[in-house]
Design an enzyme around this catalytic site. Structure first.
Site, mmCIF file in Angstrom:
data_model
loop_
_atom_site.group_PDB
_atom_site.id
_atom_site.type_symbol
_atom_site.label_atom_id
_atom_site.label_comp_id
_atom_site.label_asym_id
_atom_site.label_seq_id
_atom_site.Cartn_x
_atom_site.Cartn_y
_atom_site.Cartn_z
ATOM 1 N N ASP A 96 0.867 -1.182 0.000
ATOM 2 C CA ASP A 96 0.000 0.000 0.000
ATOM 3 C C ASP A 96 0.897 1.223 0.000
ATOM 4 O OD1 ASP A 96 -2.444 -1.399 0.100
ATOM 5 O OD2 ASP A 96 -2.342 -1.575 2.277
ATOM 6 N N ASP B 68 -7.071 -1.221 -4.528
ATOM 7 C CA ASP B 68 -8.101 -0.857 -3.552
ATOM 8 C C ASP B 68 -9.010 0.238 -4.106
ATOM 9 O OD1 ASP B 68 -6.820 -2.569 -1.716
ATOM 10 O OD2 ASP B 68 -5.651 -0.931 -0.848
#
Length: 180
Positions: free
Chosen positions: A128, A150
């Site tokens: 991330d 995401d």
């Protein structure tokens, strides 16, 4: 001839799936190679937006990252893979989706596959890197760090839900009109 046209209408949106997986994996690779783990690579607009390098062995908001490895693999890799296969089976069997809905489903699948690749091939978990200031809303100073996959899943799910609700409302109005 109609079956070929129908199949091509179902296959074309898969371009979005491939595009999302490619962009997701390329951005994660760049972040992993250029930013040290758990550090900030670049800040924009003060600290409103930061590019960071963190890894997540859990799912959204790092839920489940403390589970045993075998359980995490099953819950966060095998089950999502089965879910993606089921979504694709429904996608190809269903002729009721609009063109927009087909593209949105493929965006969701692309995001899911992007993170699954990390779960299967990155020992450290999902990379991330997008970190956004949240100004203390809901008790969060910063929104949980996320990635391209995401973003694709969240945006496409929201638009798909709106589209499905609009389709249901349209059908109900048409039925009322026809029965009046």
């Amino acid at each position: 001839m109609e079956k070929i046209k129908n199949l091509s209408e179902k296959l074309l949106p898969l371009v979005l799936t491939v595009f999302i997986v490619a962009v997701d994996q390329i951005t994660k690779m760049v972040v992993a190679k250029t930013i040290a783990p758990f550090s900030i690579g670049k800040s924009f607009f003060g600290d409103l937006l930061r590019i960071v390098h963190v890894s997540n062995t859990g799912v959204a908001f790092s839920v489940g990252d403390s589970l045993p490895d075998a359980m995490r693999r099953f819950l966060f890799a095998i089950l999502p893979l089965v879910a993606i296969i089921l979504v694709l089976a429904v996608y190809f069997r269903n002729d009721d989706f609009t063109k927009l809905q087909r593209w949105l489903v493929c965006g969701i699948v692309g995001g899911g596959l992007g993170n699954l690749i990390d779960r299967f091939f990155r020992a450290e978990g999902v990379v991330d890197f997008i970190d956004v200031k949240f100004f203390g809303l809901f008790g969060l100073e910063r929104w949980p760090t996320f990635n391209v996959a995401d973003s694709s899943v969240v945006v496409c799910v929201i638009i798909l839900m709106i589209s499905l609700l609009a389709s249901i409302n349209k059908t109900e109005r048409e039925e009322k009109t026809a029965n009046a």
